[in-house]
Design a protein around this motif. Structure first.
Motif, short mmCIF file in Angstrom:
data_model
loop_
_atom_site.label_atom_id
_atom_site.label_comp_id
_atom_site.label_asym_id
_atom_site.label_seq_id
_atom_site.Cartn_x
_atom_site.Cartn_y
_atom_site.Cartn_z
N MET A 155 -80.79 -8.39 -16.74
CA MET A 155 -80.17 -9.67 -16.46
C MET A 155 -79.68 -10.27 -17.77
SD MET A 155 -80.82 -10.71 -13.05
CE MET A 155 -80.33 -12.38 -13.34
N GLU A 156 -78.70 -11.15 -17.63
CA GLU A 156 -78.20 -11.86 -18.80
C GLU A 156 -78.02 -13.33 -18.44
OE1 GLU A 156 -74.59 -11.08 -21.81
OE2 GLU A 156 -75.33 -9.31 -20.75
N MET A 157 -78.34 -14.19 -19.38
CA MET A 157 -78.25 -15.63 -19.14
C MET A 157 -77.78 -16.31 -20.41
SD MET A 157 -81.36 -18.28 -18.33
CE MET A 157 -81.94 -17.33 -16.95
N THR A 158 -76.99 -17.38 -20.25
CA THR A 158 -76.60 -18.18 -21.40
C THR A 158 -77.26 -19.54 -21.27
OG1 THR A 158 -74.47 -17.05 -21.58
CG2 THR A 158 -74.65 -19.19 -22.66
N LEU A 159 -77.99 -19.93 -22.31
CA LEU A 159 -78.66 -21.23 -22.34
C LEU A 159 -77.90 -22.14 -23.29
CD1 LEU A 159 -82.30 -19.91 -22.78
CD2 LEU A 159 -81.32 -20.82 -20.69
N GLU A 160 -77.75 -23.40 -22.91
CA GLU A 160 -77.13 -24.38 -23.79
C GLU A 160 -78.25 -25.09 -24.54
OE1 GLU A 160 -74.16 -28.19 -23.40
OE2 GLU A 160 -74.12 -26.68 -21.82
N VAL A 161 -78.19 -25.04 -25.88
CA VAL A 161 -79.27 -25.58 -26.70
C VAL A 161 -78.71 -26.62 -27.67
CG1 VAL A 161 -81.12 -25.02 -28.32
CG2 VAL A 161 -80.49 -23.38 -26.55
N ASN A 162 -79.24 -27.82 -27.61
CA ASN A 162 -78.83 -28.88 -28.54
C ASN A 162 -79.74 -28.91 -29.75
OD1 ASN A 162 -76.76 -29.74 -26.86
ND2 ASN A 162 -78.02 -31.28 -25.85
N GLY A 163 -79.18 -29.26 -30.90
CA GLY A 163 -79.98 -29.45 -32.10
C GLY A 163 -79.94 -28.30 -33.09
N MET A 164 -79.25 -27.20 -32.74
CA MET A 164 -79.15 -26.08 -33.67
C MET A 164 -77.99 -26.33 -34.63
SD MET A 164 -79.69 -22.68 -31.30
CE MET A 164 -78.09 -22.86 -30.53
N THR A 165 -78.28 -26.34 -35.93
CA THR A 165 -77.23 -26.67 -36.89
C THR A 165 -77.07 -25.67 -38.02
OG1 THR A 165 -78.80 -28.02 -38.10
CG2 THR A 165 -77.42 -29.16 -36.48
N CYS A 166 -78.04 -24.77 -38.21
CA CYS A 166 -77.99 -23.91 -39.40
C CYS A 166 -78.63 -22.55 -39.12
CB CYS A 166 -78.71 -24.59 -40.55
SG CYS A 166 -80.47 -24.84 -40.20
N HIS A 176 -75.11 -18.57 -30.76
CA HIS A 176 -73.78 -19.04 -31.15
C HIS A 176 -73.94 -20.49 -31.60
CE1 HIS A 176 -72.22 -15.44 -29.20
NE2 HIS A 176 -73.00 -15.74 -28.18
N LEU A 177 -74.14 -20.68 -32.91
CA LEU A 177 -74.40 -22.02 -33.45
C LEU A 177 -73.27 -23.00 -33.13
CD1 LEU A 177 -75.92 -21.58 -37.02
CD2 LEU A 177 -77.01 -22.53 -35.00
N ASP A 178 -72.02 -22.58 -33.37
CA ASP A 178 -70.88 -23.48 -33.17
C ASP A 178 -70.79 -24.00 -31.75
OD1 ASP A 178 -70.29 -22.99 -35.78
OD2 ASP A 178 -68.66 -21.58 -35.38
N ALA A 179 -71.08 -23.11 -30.80
CA ALA A 179 -70.97 -23.48 -29.39
C ALA A 179 -72.26 -24.11 -28.86
CB ALA A 179 -70.62 -22.25 -28.56
N GLY A 180 -73.37 -23.96 -29.60
CA GLY A 180 -74.65 -24.47 -29.12
C GLY A 180 -75.16 -23.68 -27.93
N LYS A 181 -74.86 -22.38 -27.94
CA LYS A 181 -75.27 -21.53 -26.81
C LYS A 181 -76.07 -20.33 -27.31
CE LYS A 181 -71.53 -22.85 -23.71
NZ LYS A 181 -72.14 -24.07 -23.33
N VAL A 182 -76.94 -19.85 -26.43
CA VAL A 182 -77.76 -18.68 -26.73
C VAL A 182 -77.64 -17.71 -25.55
CG1 VAL A 182 -80.08 -17.85 -27.24
CG2 VAL A 182 -79.38 -20.12 -28.02
N ASP A 183 -77.17 -16.51 -25.83
CA ASP A 183 -77.10 -15.46 -24.80
C ASP A 183 -78.39 -14.66 -24.86
OD1 ASP A 183 -74.50 -16.19 -24.16
OD2 ASP A 183 -73.62 -14.80 -25.60
N VAL A 184 -79.02 -14.49 -23.71
CA VAL A 184 -80.29 -13.77 -23.66
C VAL A 184 -80.19 -12.63 -22.65
CG1 VAL A 184 -82.78 -13.99 -23.34
CG2 VAL A 184 -81.45 -15.98 -24.05
N LYS A 185 -80.58 -11.43 -23.08
CA LYS A 185 -80.70 -10.29 -22.16
C LYS A 185 -82.18 -10.14 -21.90
CE LYS A 185 -76.62 -7.78 -23.48
NZ LYS A 185 -76.02 -7.21 -24.66
N TYR A 186 -82.55 -10.06 -20.63
CA TYR A 186 -83.97 -10.05 -20.31
C TYR A 186 -84.25 -9.34 -18.99
CZ TYR A 186 -82.76 -13.69 -16.97
OH TYR A 186 -82.21 -14.37 -15.91
N ASP A 187 -85.53 -9.07 -18.77
CA ASP A 187 -86.00 -8.45 -17.53
C ASP A 187 -86.70 -9.54 -16.73
OD1 ASP A 187 -87.40 -7.16 -15.53
OD2 ASP A 187 -87.88 -5.44 -16.80
N GLU A 189 -92.33 -11.43 -23.81
CA GLU A 189 -92.27 -10.12 -23.16
C GLU A 189 -91.13 -10.12 -22.16
OE1 GLU A 189 -95.09 -7.07 -20.62
OE2 GLU A 189 -95.78 -9.11 -20.98
N GLY A 190 -90.31 -9.08 -22.19
CA GLY A 190 -89.21 -8.96 -21.24
C GLY A 190 -87.87 -9.37 -21.82
N VAL A 191 -87.84 -9.97 -23.01
CA VAL A 191 -86.57 -10.33 -23.65
C VAL A 191 -86.11 -9.13 -24.49
CG1 VAL A 191 -85.43 -11.84 -25.32
CG2 VAL A 191 -87.01 -12.80 -23.66
#
Length: 68
Positions: free
Chosen positions: A1-12, A35-46, A27-29
């Motif tokens: 599975m793949e999911m994109t999470l929107e995360v606020n507060g990441m700057t560096c 993606h700092l600029d977009a404030g998003k994190v793509d996660v591949k997981y089980d 476990e399972g990730v």
């Protein structure tokens, strides 16, 4: 599975490492791309091992805010 999470507060690079490290400890990730600029994190997981809630908690434990 793949999911994109929107995360606020990441700057560096430190933020990126903190979020990536927290998720990779779960476990399972299998892959994390921050993606700092977009404030998003793509996660591949089980989904048999890890839930969105667990991922969200891991990120929030690092001091960042997950949207949604």
């Amino acid at each position: 599975m793949e999911m994109t999470l929107e995360v606020n507060g990441m700057t560096c690079g430190h933020c990126e490492k903190a979020v990536k490290g927290a998720l990779e400890e779960l476990e399972g990730v299998h892959g994390v791309e921050v993606h700092l600029d977009a404030g998003k994190v793509d996660v591949k997981y089980d989904e048999a091992f890890v839930t969105k809630e667990k991922m969200k908690d891991a990120i929030e434990d690092q001091g960042y805010d997950v949207v949604g």
